[in-house]
Design a protein around this motif. Structure first.
Motif, PDB file in Angstrom:
ATOM      1  N   PRO A  36       9.968   0.383   0.573  1.00  0.00           N
ATOM      2  CA  PRO A  36       9.648   0.446  -0.863  1.00  0.00           C
ATOM      3  C   PRO A  36       9.757   1.854  -1.425  1.00  0.00           C
ATOM      4  O   PRO A  36      10.085   2.046  -2.598  1.00  0.00           O
ATOM      5  CB  PRO A  36       8.209  -0.071  -0.923  1.00  0.00           C
ATOM      6  CG  PRO A  36       7.634   0.254   0.407  1.00  0.00           C
ATOM      7  CD  PRO A  36       8.767   0.107   1.381  1.00  0.00           C
ATOM      8  N   VAL A  37       9.485   2.845  -0.595  1.00  0.00           N
ATOM      9  CA  VAL A  37       9.480   4.228  -1.073  1.00  0.00           C
ATOM     10  C   VAL A  37      10.902   4.720  -1.323  1.00  0.00           C
ATOM     11  O   VAL A  37      11.157   5.450  -2.286  1.00  0.00           O
ATOM     12  CB  VAL A  37       8.738   5.139  -0.070  1.00  0.00           C
ATOM     13  CG1 VAL A  37       8.755   6.585  -0.547  1.00  0.00           C
ATOM     14  CG2 VAL A  37       7.298   4.663   0.101  1.00  0.00           C
ATOM     15  N   ILE A  38      11.854   4.307  -0.486  1.00  0.00           N
ATOM     16  CA  ILE A  38      13.235   4.737  -0.723  1.00  0.00           C
ATOM     17  C   ILE A  38      13.772   4.074  -1.980  1.00  0.00           C
ATOM     18  O   ILE A  38      14.545   4.674  -2.738  1.00  0.00           O
ATOM     19  CB  ILE A  38      14.135   4.438   0.506  1.00  0.00           C
ATOM     20  CG1 ILE A  38      15.453   5.221   0.391  1.00  0.00           C
ATOM     21  CG2 ILE A  38      14.413   2.966   0.672  1.00  0.00           C
ATOM     22  CD1 ILE A  38      15.297   6.705   0.384  1.00  0.00           C
ATOM     23  N   GLN A  39      13.364   2.837  -2.267  1.00  0.00           N
ATOM     24  CA  GLN A  39      13.776   2.198  -3.516  1.00  0.00           C
ATOM     25  C   GLN A  39      13.182   2.922  -4.713  1.00  0.00           C
ATOM     26  O   GLN A  39      13.861   3.123  -5.734  1.00  0.00           O
ATOM     27  CB  GLN A  39      13.342   0.734  -3.525  1.00  0.00           C
ATOM     28  CG  GLN A  39      14.137  -0.149  -2.593  1.00  0.00           C
ATOM     29  CD  GLN A  39      13.823  -1.619  -2.767  1.00  0.00           C
ATOM     30  OE1 GLN A  39      13.280  -2.046  -3.780  1.00  0.00           O
ATOM     31  NE2 GLN A  39      14.152  -2.414  -1.763  1.00  0.00           N
ATOM     32  N   ALA A  40      11.914   3.319  -4.618  1.00  0.00           N
ATOM     33  CA  ALA A  40      11.301   4.084  -5.703  1.00  0.00           C
ATOM     34  C   ALA A  40      11.988   5.435  -5.865  1.00  0.00           C
ATOM     35  O   ALA A  40      12.148   5.931  -6.992  1.00  0.00           O
ATOM     36  CB  ALA A  40       9.810   4.275  -5.421  1.00  0.00           C
ATOM     37  N   THR A  41      12.407   6.039  -4.768  1.00  0.00           N
ATOM     38  CA  THR A  41      13.117   7.310  -4.824  1.00  0.00           C
ATOM     39  C   THR A  41      14.449   7.158  -5.540  1.00  0.00           C
ATOM     40  O   THR A  41      14.848   8.001  -6.360  1.00  0.00           O
ATOM     41  CB  THR A  41      13.346   7.860  -3.405  1.00  0.00           C
ATOM     42  OG1 THR A  41      12.095   7.986  -2.731  1.00  0.00           O
ATOM     43  CG2 THR A  41      14.018   9.222  -3.444  1.00  0.00           C
ATOM     44  N   PRO A  59       0.813  -1.231   0.000  1.00  0.00           N
ATOM     45  CA  PRO A  59       0.000   0.000   0.000  1.00  0.00           C
ATOM     46  C   PRO A  59       0.841   1.274   0.000  1.00  0.00           C
ATOM     47  O   PRO A  59       0.505   2.245  -0.688  1.00  0.00           O
ATOM     48  CB  PRO A  59      -0.824  -0.120   1.286  1.00  0.00           C
ATOM     49  CG  PRO A  59      -0.883  -1.584   1.570  1.00  0.00           C
ATOM     50  CD  PRO A  59       0.443  -2.124   1.115  1.00  0.00           C
ATOM     51  N   ALA A  60       1.935   1.294   0.751  1.00  0.00           N
ATOM     52  CA  ALA A  60       2.774   2.491   0.802  1.00  0.00           C
ATOM     53  C   ALA A  60       3.430   2.754  -0.543  1.00  0.00           C
ATOM     54  O   ALA A  60       3.480   3.892  -1.021  1.00  0.00           O
ATOM     55  CB  ALA A  60       3.840   2.349   1.885  1.00  0.00           C
ATOM     56  N   GLY A  61       3.949   1.700  -1.169  1.00  0.00           N
ATOM     57  CA  GLY A  61       4.567   1.877  -2.475  1.00  0.00           C
ATOM     58  C   GLY A  61       3.582   2.391  -3.502  1.00  0.00           C
ATOM     59  O   GLY A  61       3.876   3.312  -4.276  1.00  0.00           O
ATOM     60  N   ARG A  62       2.374   1.813  -3.514  1.00  0.00           N
ATOM     61  CA  ARG A  62       1.344   2.239  -4.457  1.00  0.00           C
ATOM     62  C   ARG A  62       0.932   3.689  -4.193  1.00  0.00           C
ATOM     63  O   ARG A  62       0.815   4.496  -5.128  1.00  0.00           O
ATOM     64  CB  ARG A  62       0.129   1.317  -4.337  1.00  0.00           C
ATOM     65  CG  ARG A  62      -1.011   1.658  -5.289  1.00  0.00           C
ATOM     66  CD  ARG A  62      -2.243   0.831  -4.938  1.00  0.00           C
ATOM     67  NE  ARG A  62      -2.010  -0.582  -5.153  1.00  0.00           N
ATOM     68  CZ  ARG A  62      -2.336  -1.220  -6.278  1.00  0.00           C
ATOM     69  NH1 ARG A  62      -2.894  -0.552  -7.272  1.00  0.00           N
ATOM     70  NH2 ARG A  62      -2.121  -2.510  -6.396  1.00  0.00           N
ATOM     71  N   ALA A  63       0.720   4.028  -2.926  1.00  0.00           N
ATOM     72  CA  ALA A  63       0.278   5.384  -2.592  1.00  0.00           C
ATOM     73  C   ALA A  63       1.339   6.418  -2.920  1.00  0.00           C
ATOM     74  O   ALA A  63       1.013   7.554  -3.287  1.00  0.00           O
ATOM     75  CB  ALA A  63      -0.094   5.459  -1.109  1.00  0.00           C
ATOM     76  N   SER A  64       2.624   6.037  -2.819  1.00  0.00           N
ATOM     77  CA  SER A  64       3.685   6.999  -3.115  1.00  0.00           C
ATOM     78  C   SER A  64       3.711   7.377  -4.589  1.00  0.00           C
ATOM     79  O   SER A  64       4.235   8.439  -4.952  1.00  0.00           O
ATOM     80  CB  SER A  64       5.048   6.449  -2.690  1.00  0.00           C
ATOM     81  OG  SER A  64       5.510   5.447  -3.585  1.00  0.00           O
ATOM     82  N   ASP A  65       3.164   6.516  -5.464  1.00  0.00           N
ATOM     83  CA  ASP A  65       3.064   6.866  -6.879  1.00  0.00           C
ATOM     84  C   ASP A  65       2.049   7.982  -7.104  1.00  0.00           C
ATOM     85  O   ASP A  65       2.107   8.686  -8.112  1.00  0.00           O
ATOM     86  CB  ASP A  65       2.651   5.638  -7.707  1.00  0.00           C
ATOM     87  CG  ASP A  65       3.768   4.615  -7.826  1.00  0.00           C
ATOM     88  OD1 ASP A  65       4.945   5.024  -7.842  1.00  0.00           O
ATOM     89  OD2 ASP A  65       3.463   3.405  -7.906  1.00  0.00           O
ATOM     90  N   THR A  66       1.115   8.127  -6.166  1.00  0.00           N
ATOM     91  CA  THR A  66       0.077   9.152  -6.287  1.00  0.00           C
ATOM     92  C   THR A  66       0.391  10.400  -5.462  1.00  0.00           C
ATOM     93  O   THR A  66       0.257  11.532  -5.942  1.00  0.00           O
ATOM     94  CB  THR A  66      -1.284   8.584  -5.849  1.00  0.00           C
ATOM     95  OG1 THR A  66      -1.603   7.450  -6.656  1.00  0.00           O
ATOM     96  CG2 THR A  66      -2.379   9.634  -5.979  1.00  0.00           C
TER      97      THR A  66
END
Length: 384
Positions: free
Chosen positions: A302-307, A249-256
């Protein structure tokens, strides 16, 4: 994703017993935590070589070689007859570990569509965490068969992971010759970007937190709360359960909604929970607080990896990606040593409090840093 689950499952088998195995050779807490640091030290030393290896060989061969190196090292650890043998053999596994870690991240950065980077990172991170949940539970049960048995099972799991990657990627069109691939941004290009510098700070502290979880946390349950190594395995599973509940959920929400809100909130929760762990002497409360700390890391991982993908997207390997991995390994090295010395001299409470303070500092850093979702990769920025 499948290989990540198998790797994490195997690692989870040895994580709860590794400090106890080291302590069985009649060494101090600091010496026991050095086994974790030695693994990371070899990862750090070999990380600069991964970028040219990836450019020359490609992700798949580097990944496979790395897995087999760790498998052989882990198998040898099962037959260690002294603390120093265990330390050296575990350290050698760090060479293979950084090979498959950086190659996997390089591949994810290249192929993840920008619009769903957070979602991809969430699924990838959760596959690791699911393995970390199952692994300690199985590993805790294997303790009854002896402290060496989990190492044998982990080595076998790594061979399985190698087979999975070899079969799944043998005909993949994504495994192109390295000469045809663009090179990722250099460290000089990335360093000029504020979010990249914040990423490096986060990586150091996140590595520290990870090392504390697998080194000090099991010892806290065995030495302070007077529980068995099996209970230490349940503690690691509780931490991982908190992780996995929020990763996707955190990874998905960070895309938005962007990356910053989740990085800040995750670090604040991690800081509060770790500080709370320093003030409890009840097993039930400690397990609950441990799960909450996992919730915080689950928001960040997951968010730091997306960053990282936001900042470095655009090529294979690259010194900036290797430097990110080196920053995380620096935290893994420093964490057990510094926190272990603090625990030896002042107790586990101050060691956990120090970790909480570092997490709070990272939250402040991201409050002062810009958003990365939607920004152009630093490889497109001029070098000044």
């Amino acid at each position: 994703m499948s290989a990540a689950f198998v790797i994490a499952l195997g690692y989870g088998l040895v994580a709860p017993v590794l400090p106890a195995f080291a302590r069985s050779f009649d060494v101090s807490i600091t010496a026991a935590t050095m086994v974790v640091s030695a693994f990371a030290l070899m990862r750090l030393a070999f990380a600069p070589a991964t970028a040219p290896l990836l450019r020359r060989m490609g992700e798949r061969p580097v990944y496979l070689c790395g897995l087999l190196i760790v498998a052989l090292s882990t198998l040898a650890c099962a037959f260690a007859n002294s603390y120093w043998q265990l330390l050296v053999l575990r350290a050698l596994g760090g060479v293979g570990s950084v090979m498959f870690t950086v190659s996997a991240m390089s591949l994810l950065i290249r192929i993840s569509p920008p619009a769903i980077r957070g979602r991809v990172s969430g699924v990838y991170s959760s596959s690791f965490v699911l393995g970390n949940i199952v692994g300690p539970l199985v590993g805790g049960g294997l303790v009854g068969l002896g402290l060496r048995v989990p190492f044998l099972v982990y080595a076998a799991a790594l061979v399985v992971a190698t087979a999975v990657v070899w079969v799944a990627l043998r005909h993949s069109a994504l495994i192109a010759p390295a000469a045809q691939e663009a090179t990722g941004p250099s460290l000089r290009q990335a360093w000029a970007d504020g979010p990249y510098r914040a990423v490096l700070v986060t990586a150091v502290v996140f590595g520290w937190v990870f090392a504390m979880r697998v080194s000090l946390l099991p010892l806290f349950f065995t030495d302070v709360l007077h529980q068995s190594p099996s209970m230490a395995g349940f503690a690691l599973a509780a931490y991982a359960a908190g992780d996995v509940l929020v990763m996707i959920p955190a990874g998905r929400a960070s895309d938005t909604y962007g990356r910053r809100p989740f990085l800040i909130l995750g670090m604040v929760i991690l800081a509060a929970a770790t500080a709370g762990l320093a003030m409890t002497d009840q097993v039930g409360v400690a397990l609950l607080v441990t799960a909450v700390a996992g919730f915080g890391t689950g928001l960040v991982a997951p968010v730091i990896q997306a960053t990282v993908a936001d900042v470095l997207y655009g090529g294979r390997g690259g010194s900036a990606l290797a430097s990110y991995q080196m920053a995380q390994d620096s935290g893994v090295i420093a964490g057990p040593v510094i926190a272990g010395v603090v625990a030896d001299r002042l107790g586990f409470g101050p060691a956990f409090s120090l970790t909480a303070a570092l997490a709070a500092i990272v939250a402040v850093v991201w409050m002062c840093t810009g958003e990365t979702r939607g920004q152009a990769p630093v490889s497109q920025a001029p070098v000044t």
